[in-house]
Design a protein around this motif. Structure first.
Motif, PDB file in Angstrom:
ATOM      1  N   GLN A  32      47.160  31.731  48.304  1.00  7.05           N
ATOM      2  CA  GLN A  32      48.475  32.157  47.827  1.00  7.05           C
ATOM      3  C   GLN A  32      49.521  31.206  48.390  1.00  7.05           C
ATOM      4  O   GLN A  32      49.180  30.278  49.131  1.00  7.05           O
ATOM      5  N   PHE A  33      50.783  31.452  48.086  1.00  9.11           N
ATOM      6  CA  PHE A  33      51.842  30.519  48.449  1.00  9.11           C
ATOM      7  C   PHE A  33      52.419  30.751  49.845  1.00  9.11           C
ATOM      8  O   PHE A  33      53.589  30.435  50.083  1.00  9.11           O
ATOM      9  N   MET A  34      51.649  31.281  50.764  1.00 12.37           N
ATOM     10  CA  MET A  34      52.092  31.430  52.147  1.00 12.37           C
ATOM     11  C   MET A  34      50.878  31.448  53.059  1.00 12.37           C
ATOM     12  O   MET A  34      49.772  31.775  52.630  1.00 12.37           O
ATOM     13  N   PRO A  35      51.054  31.089  54.340  1.00 14.20           N
ATOM     14  CA  PRO A  35      49.932  31.129  55.283  1.00 14.20           C
ATOM     15  C   PRO A  35      49.632  32.549  55.726  1.00 14.20           C
ATOM     16  O   PRO A  35      50.448  33.466  55.602  1.00 14.20           O
ATOM     17  N   SER A  36      48.453  32.741  56.299  1.00 14.54           N
ATOM     18  CA  SER A  36      47.961  34.079  56.635  1.00 14.54           C
ATOM     19  C   SER A  36      48.715  34.733  57.776  1.00 14.54           C
ATOM     20  O   SER A  36      48.611  35.947  57.975  1.00 14.54           O
ATOM     21  N   THR A  37      49.470  33.965  58.540  1.00 12.38           N
ATOM     22  CA  THR A  37      50.182  34.526  59.690  1.00 12.38           C
ATOM     23  C   THR A  37      51.471  35.241  59.299  1.00 12.38           C
ATOM     24  O   THR A  37      52.091  35.901  60.138  1.00 12.38           O
ATOM     25  N   VAL A  38      51.894  35.128  58.048  1.00  8.16           N
ATOM     26  CA  VAL A  38      53.165  35.707  57.608  1.00  8.16           C
ATOM     27  C   VAL A  38      52.946  37.130  57.099  1.00  8.16           C
ATOM     28  O   VAL A  38      52.038  37.384  56.303  1.00  8.16           O
ATOM     29  N   SER A  39      53.793  38.068  57.548  1.00  8.18           N
ATOM     30  CA  SER A  39      53.716  39.445  57.076  1.00  8.18           C
ATOM     31  C   SER A  39      53.960  39.485  55.576  1.00  8.18           C
ATOM     32  O   SER A  39      54.927  38.905  55.076  1.00  8.18           O
ATOM     33  N   GLY A  40      53.063  40.153  54.837  1.00  9.34           N
ATOM     34  CA  GLY A  40      53.132  40.162  53.382  1.00  9.34           C
ATOM     35  C   GLY A  40      52.030  39.347  52.745  1.00  9.34           C
ATOM     36  O   GLY A  40      51.845  39.394  51.526  1.00  9.34           O
ATOM     37  N   TYR A  41      51.290  38.605  53.570  1.00 13.82           N
ATOM     38  CA  TYR A  41      50.113  37.864  53.089  1.00 13.82           C
ATOM     39  C   TYR A  41      49.062  38.864  52.608  1.00 13.82           C
ATOM     40  O   TYR A  41      48.792  39.874  53.258  1.00 13.82           O
ATOM     41  N   ASN A  42      48.463  38.588  51.470  1.00 13.93           N
ATOM     42  CA  ASN A  42      47.468  39.492  50.891  1.00 13.93           C
ATOM     43  C   ASN A  42      46.062  38.992  51.248  1.00 13.93           C
ATOM     44  O   ASN A  42      45.560  38.035  50.654  1.00 13.93           O
ATOM     45  N   SER A  43      45.453  39.650  52.208  1.00 12.83           N
ATOM     46  CA  SER A  43      44.140  39.216  52.696  1.00 12.83           C
ATOM     47  C   SER A  43      43.014  39.516  51.718  1.00 12.83           C
ATOM     48  O   SER A  43      41.883  39.041  51.905  1.00 12.83           O
ATOM     49  N   GLU A  44      43.295  40.302  50.677  1.00 12.50           N
ATOM     50  CA  GLU A  44      42.266  40.637  49.696  1.00 12.50           C
ATOM     51  C   GLU A  44      42.085  39.541  48.642  1.00 12.50           C
ATOM     52  O   GLU A  44      41.081  39.523  47.923  1.00 12.50           O
ATOM     53  N   LEU A  45      43.049  38.658  48.534  1.00  9.65           N
ATOM     54  CA  LEU A  45      42.955  37.602  47.527  1.00  9.65           C
ATOM     55  C   LEU A  45      41.917  36.566  47.935  1.00  9.65           C
ATOM     56  O   LEU A  45      41.839  36.171  49.097  1.00  9.65           O
ATOM     57  N   GLU A  46      41.142  36.113  46.972  1.00 10.36           N
ATOM     58  CA  GLU A  46      40.159  35.067  47.212  1.00 10.36           C
ATOM     59  C   GLU A  46      40.588  33.782  46.510  1.00 10.36           C
ATOM     60  O   GLU A  46      41.277  33.819  45.488  1.00 10.36           O
ATOM     61  N   ALA A  47      40.179  32.683  47.070  1.00  9.20           N
ATOM     62  CA  ALA A  47      40.537  31.392  46.485  1.00  9.20           C
ATOM     63  C   ALA A  47      39.869  31.207  45.131  1.00  9.20           C
ATOM     64  O   ALA A  47      38.712  31.592  44.935  1.00  9.20           O
ATOM     65  N   TYR A  48      40.588  30.626  44.177  1.00  6.21           N
ATOM     66  CA  TYR A  48      39.977  30.240  42.911  1.00  6.21           C
ATOM     67  C   TYR A  48      38.843  29.262  43.214  1.00  6.21           C
ATOM     68  O   TYR A  48      39.040  28.280  43.928  1.00  6.21           O
ATOM     69  N   PRO A  49      37.654  29.477  42.680  1.00  5.76           N
ATOM     70  CA  PRO A  49      36.553  28.544  42.945  1.00  5.76           C
ATOM     71  C   PRO A  49      36.712  27.268  42.117  1.00  5.76           C
ATOM     72  O   PRO A  49      37.413  27.250  41.101  1.00  5.76           O
ATOM     73  N   TYR A  50      36.035  26.234  42.567  1.00  6.93           N
ATOM     74  CA  TYR A  50      35.956  25.003  41.778  1.00  6.93           C
ATOM     75  C   TYR A  50      34.947  25.246  40.660  1.00  6.93           C
ATOM     76  O   TYR A  50      33.757  25.453  40.907  1.00  6.93           O
ATOM     77  N   ASP A  51      35.415  25.256  39.419  1.00  4.71           N
ATOM     78  CA  ASP A  51      34.558  25.592  38.279  1.00  4.71           C
ATOM     79  C   ASP A  51      35.012  24.796  37.057  1.00  4.71           C
ATOM     80  O   ASP A  51      35.729  25.293  36.195  1.00  4.71           O
ATOM     81  N   PRO A  52      34.616  23.524  36.978  1.00  5.07           N
ATOM     82  CA  PRO A  52      35.069  22.684  35.861  1.00  5.07           C
ATOM     83  C   PRO A  52      34.625  23.203  34.497  1.00  5.07           C
ATOM     84  O   PRO A  52      35.348  23.017  33.513  1.00  5.07           O
ATOM     85  N   GLU A  53      33.477  23.860  34.423  1.00  3.69           N
ATOM     86  CA  GLU A  53      33.042  24.408  33.133  1.00  3.69           C
ATOM     87  C   GLU A  53      33.986  25.518  32.674  1.00  3.69           C
ATOM     88  O   GLU A  53      34.336  25.602  31.495  1.00  3.69           O
ATOM     89  N   GLN A  54      34.407  26.368  33.601  1.00  5.85           N
ATOM     90  CA  GLN A  54      35.367  27.418  33.273  1.00  5.85           C
ATOM     91  C   GLN A  54      36.699  26.795  32.866  1.00  5.85           C
ATOM     92  O   GLN A  54      37.374  27.283  31.947  1.00  5.85           O
ATOM     93  N   ALA A  55      37.080  25.719  33.522  1.00  4.77           N
ATOM     94  CA  ALA A  55      38.325  25.028  33.173  1.00  4.77           C
ATOM     95  C   ALA A  55      38.267  24.509  31.742  1.00  4.77           C
ATOM     96  O   ALA A  55      39.212  24.679  30.956  1.00  4.77           O
ATOM     97  N   GLU A  56      37.172  23.866  31.390  1.00  8.93           N
ATOM     98  CA  GLU A  56      37.028  23.337  30.030  1.00  8.93           C
ATOM     99  C   GLU A  56      37.041  24.456  28.996  1.00  8.93           C
ATOM    100  O   GLU A  56      37.638  24.313  27.913  1.00  8.93           O
ATOM    101  N   GLN A  57      36.397  25.580  29.327  1.00  7.04           N
ATOM    102  CA  GLN A  57      36.362  26.711  28.407  1.00  7.04           C
ATOM    103  C   GLN A  57      37.774  27.270  28.171  1.00  7.04           C
ATOM    104  O   GLN A  57      38.161  27.547  27.031  1.00  7.04           O
ATOM    105  N   LEU A  58      38.541  27.415  29.228  1.00 12.95           N
ATOM    106  CA  LEU A  58      39.896  27.945  29.097  1.00 12.95           C
ATOM    107  C   LEU A  58      40.802  26.984  28.322  1.00 12.95           C
ATOM    108  O   LEU A  58      41.633  27.414  27.512  1.00 12.95           O
ATOM    109  N   LEU A  59      40.635  25.698  28.553  1.00 13.57           N
ATOM    110  CA  LEU A  59      41.424  24.719  27.801  1.00 13.57           C
ATOM    111  C   LEU A  59      41.095  24.790  26.310  1.00 13.57           C
ATOM    112  O   LEU A  59      41.977  24.689  25.455  1.00 13.57           O
TER     113      LEU A  59
END
Length: 554
Positions: free
Chosen positions: A351-378
Motif C-alpha cells: 500500500q502507499f504507506m509503511p507498516s509503522t504508520v497507524s492506519g496501515y492495513n496488515s491484511e493486504l497482500e502484495a500483488y504477485p508478479y503474474d505477466p500472464e494475468q497482466a496480458e489477459q487483463l490488457l
C-alpha cells in the motif's frame, strides 16, 4: 520530509497522529550551560541552502542545517517517529479538538538572550499566519498544514493564539484534525526570536524573477537550539554553527558544526576517505560494504518512505480502466527489483504507506508478479500494445530511489515483456522533471515520498486527499471525489483507534477498487560517518540532530 516534489502553496491540511496529551519531560536533560564540545563535526551536504529561515524552507539540505538551531513546541524522539515534548512540556485539548493548551518550559532563552514564553509563541504563530503575497507562496509548509493565511482566515485551520499565562499558550483551530498538534514537529513551524524577527524585518520577503528576495533576518535567524548560527561562507561553500553555551538542555558534544557543500556523491565519499569530512548522507548502496571495510560506520535508517510508479489518466485515457492499472501492477516483478536494485532491508509495498504508520492495513497482500494475468487483463481492456509515456528523473538520488535509471530500466523491461510500448521520457530532478509531473506531461512516472511524520494522512492524504492538488489525475476518475472526501473525514476523527480503522478501510479501497498508482517498495536509506565519529542517531524521517555527535573520542 517534503523534499520529493513541489507542493502547492495552499493545500489541504496534512494529517498526523493526534496527541491528546503528553506530560513526560524531554529526554534531552538539563545542561549546565558550559558547552560540552571541544572539536568540530564536518558533514558533507549535497546542496546549499538558499537561506536559513525555516518558515520559508522546503528542501532537506536547508532543514539539515536549521534543525540544529531551532526547536518547536513538539519534537521527535531521536531514532524514531514518536512525538515528544520539546519547548512545550505538555499539551491538552477540549473535547472538540479545536482548542489546545500548551504548557511551556520556563528555562529557555533564544540565542539573542530574549525570553521564550507564551507571548513569544503567539508572536510566532501570528508571524507565520500574516504573510504577504510572496510569503504565502514561499511558506509552503504553513500553507500545506494550515490551509491559508490572514488574508483568507476562513480557509485557515489556525484561528488564533492567546497567552493565558507567562508559560501557557492557547491555540485555537477551526476543526478537529489528526494533523494538530503533531504538525508542530515540522521544522518550518519552529519557534524564533520575536525581537530578532522584528529588527531583521523577517516578513520582508519579495518575489524576484522566478524566486524570492529574502530579508536580512533570513541570513542569520535566531532560535533556541543547541547550536547558534555562525557564518555562511558562500565562496568556500561552508556553513558554520557554534555550540549554544546557554542551551537549556544537554550541551552539544562539539564546539563547532560545519556543513561543506559537495554536490557529487562520489566526491563526498572521497572526501570522507581522505578525512576532510566526517560524514555524508545517502551513500550509494553499492558502496556500503566498501565504506565499512574502510572503517567507516554506515548508519541504516528504518524505512519510512514509499517508492511508487505514478499514473496519470488525464494524459492517457487508457489508464482510466481499472483492468489496465491492475495489468501494470501484475506486470512488475517487484520482488526481483527489491532484491537486485535496492539495499538490504528494502521490502515490496502492499500500500502507499509503511507498516509503522497507524492506519496501515496488515491484511493486504502484495500483488504477485503474474505477466500472464497482466496480458489477459490488457486483452480484456482492449489495451494490447498500448503505448505508455513513462518517465524517470536524472541527477538525483532519493532515499526510496537510489538509482532512478536502473530502477526505471528494470520496470521498463517488465512492461515491455507484456506487450506495452514504452516511450521513454526523462529530465533532471530540478531541471524540469518535477514540474513536468505536476503539469501532467507524463502517462507514468517514478516518484516517492519520505514521511514528514507518523500519520496515515501524511502519506495517502498527501497523494489523494485533495481532488485538484495531486499528481495522479484523480479529478477525472469517477471515484476521485469520494476518495478525497473519505480521507478528509478520516482525518477529522478524534478517537485514534477509530481513525486508524477508517484509514485501514481506505487503504484497502485504494489497492482493490481504485489503484490510482502502483506502490513499489520501501527502502532503508543510510548515512555514513568516519571511524572517529560517535553518537549519531539515525532518524527514519532523515531528521538527524547532531548535538549528540562527538569526534575523535572527545
Amino acid at each position: 520530509m517534503r523534499t520529493t516534489r513541489k507542493m502547492a502553496s495552499v493545500a489541504v491540511v496534512g494529517a498526523l497522529a493526534l496527541v491528546a496529551t503528553s506530560c513526560a519531560e524531554s529526554d534531552r536533560g538539563e545542561g549546565d550551560g558550559s558547552g560540552g564540545g571541544s572539536s568540530t563535526f564536518t558533514f558533507g551536504a549535497a546542496g546549499a541552502p538558499e537561506m536559513f529561515d525555516p518558515l520559508y524552507a522546503t528542501d532537506g539540505e536547508t532543514f539539515r542545517v536549521t534543525r540544529q538551531m531551532f526547536e518547536g513546541l513538539l519534537g521527535i524522539e531521536p531514532g524514531s517517529a514518536e512525538v515528544v515534548p520539546e519547548l512545550a512540556t505538555e499539551w491538552t485539548s477540549n473535547e472538540e479538538g479545536t482548542e489546545w493548551t500548551f504548557t511551556l518550559r520556563d528555562d529557555v532563552t533564544f540565542h539573542d538572550g530574549e525570553p521564550f514564553n507564551a507571548e513569544a509563541v503567539c508572536a510566532n504563530f501570528e508571524r507565520m499566519f500574516d504573510q504577504n503575497e510572496a510569503g504565502q507562496v514561499a511558506a509552503e509548509y504553513w500553507g500545506y498544514v494550515m490551509g491559508g493565511f490572514s488574508n483568507d482566515p476562513d480557509s485557515s485551520l489556525y484561528q488564533g493564539c492567546e497567552a493565558a499565562g507567562e508559560f501557557e499558550a492557547v491555540v485555537t483551530i477551526s476543526r478537529a484534525t489528526s494533523g494538530f498538534p503533531t504538525m508542530l514537529t515540522l521544522e518550518s513551524l519552529s519557534m524564533q526570536s520575536p525581537a530578532a524577527m522584528e529588527s531583521g524585518d523577517a516578513n520582508g520577503i519579495a518575489t524576484e524573477g522566478e524566486g524570492f528576495s529574502f530579508p536580512e533576518y533570513a541570513q542569520a535567524p535566531v532560535g533556541t537550539g543547541p547550536y547558534t548560527f555562525g557564518e555562511y561562507d558562500e565562496a568556500n561553500q561552508t556553513i558554520s554553527l557554534e555550540a549554544n553555551d546557554d542551551y537549556w538542555g544537554d550541551a552539544a558534544k562539539t564546539d563547532n558544526l560545519v556543513f561543506r557543500v559537495i554536490p557529487d556523491e562520489s566526491t563526498r565519499r572521497q572526501e570522507l576517505e581522505a578525512g576532510s569530512i566526517d560524514g555524508y548522507d545517502l551513500p550509494s548502496p553499492a558502496d556500503w560494504s566498501g565504506l565499512e571495510d574502510g572503517g567507516n560506520s554506515v548508519e541504516i535508517r528504518d524505512p519510512f518512505n514509499i517508492f511508487y510508479l505514478g499514473l496519470n489518466p488525464e494524459a492517457n485515457p487508457m489508464l482510466k480502466d481499472l483492468k489496465v492499472r491492475q495489468a501494470l501492477m501484475y506486470a512488475l516483478d517487484r520482488e526481483q527489483l527489491v532484491q537486485s536494485q535496492l539495499p538490504e532491508g528494502a521490502e515490496v509495498a502492499t500500500q502507499f504507506m509503511p507498516s509503522t504508520v497507524s492506519g496501515y492495513n496488515s491484511e493486504l497482500e502484495a500483488y504477485p508478479y503474474d505477466p500472464e494475468q497482466a496480458e489477459q487483463l490488457l486483452q480484456e481492456a482492449g489495451a494490447e500494445g498500448m503505448t505508455l509515456k513513462f518517465a524517470y528523473p536524472t541527477e538525483v538520488s532519493r532515499p526510496y530511489m537510489p538509482d532512478p535509471q536502473q530502477l526505471f530500466e528494470a520496470l521498463r523491461t517488465n512492461l515491455e515483456a507484456v506487450g506495452i510500448k514504452v516511450d521513454v521520457q526523462t529530465a533532471s530532478w530540478n531541471g524540469g522533471y518535477l514540474d513536468n509531473v505536476t503539469a501532467g506531461k507524463y502517462d507514468a512516472y517514478l516518484l516517492g515520498w519520505t514521511g514528514d511524520y507518523d500519520a496515515a494522512f501524511n502519506f495517502i492524504g498527501t497523494f489523494f486527499g485533495n481532488l485538484k492538488e495531486n499528481d495522479f489525475g484523480t479529478e477525472v476518475m469517477p471515484w476521485g471525489k469520494q476518495l478525497a472526501d473519505d480521507l478528509q473525514s478520516a482525518d477529522g476523527i478524534v478517537d485514534e483507534a477509530e481513525r486508524a480503522t477508517a484509514f485501514e478501510t481506505i487503504n484497502q479501497q485504494i489497492m482493490e477498487d481504485y489503484l490510482p498508482g502502483l506502490p513499489i517498495s520501501h527502502s532503508p536509506p543510510a548515512l555514513v560517518v568516519g571511524p572517529d565519529v560517535e553518537g549519531v542517531i539515525p532518524s527514519p524521517l532523515t531528521a538527524e540532530e547532531f548535538d549528540t555527535v562527538s569526534v575523535g573520542g572527545e
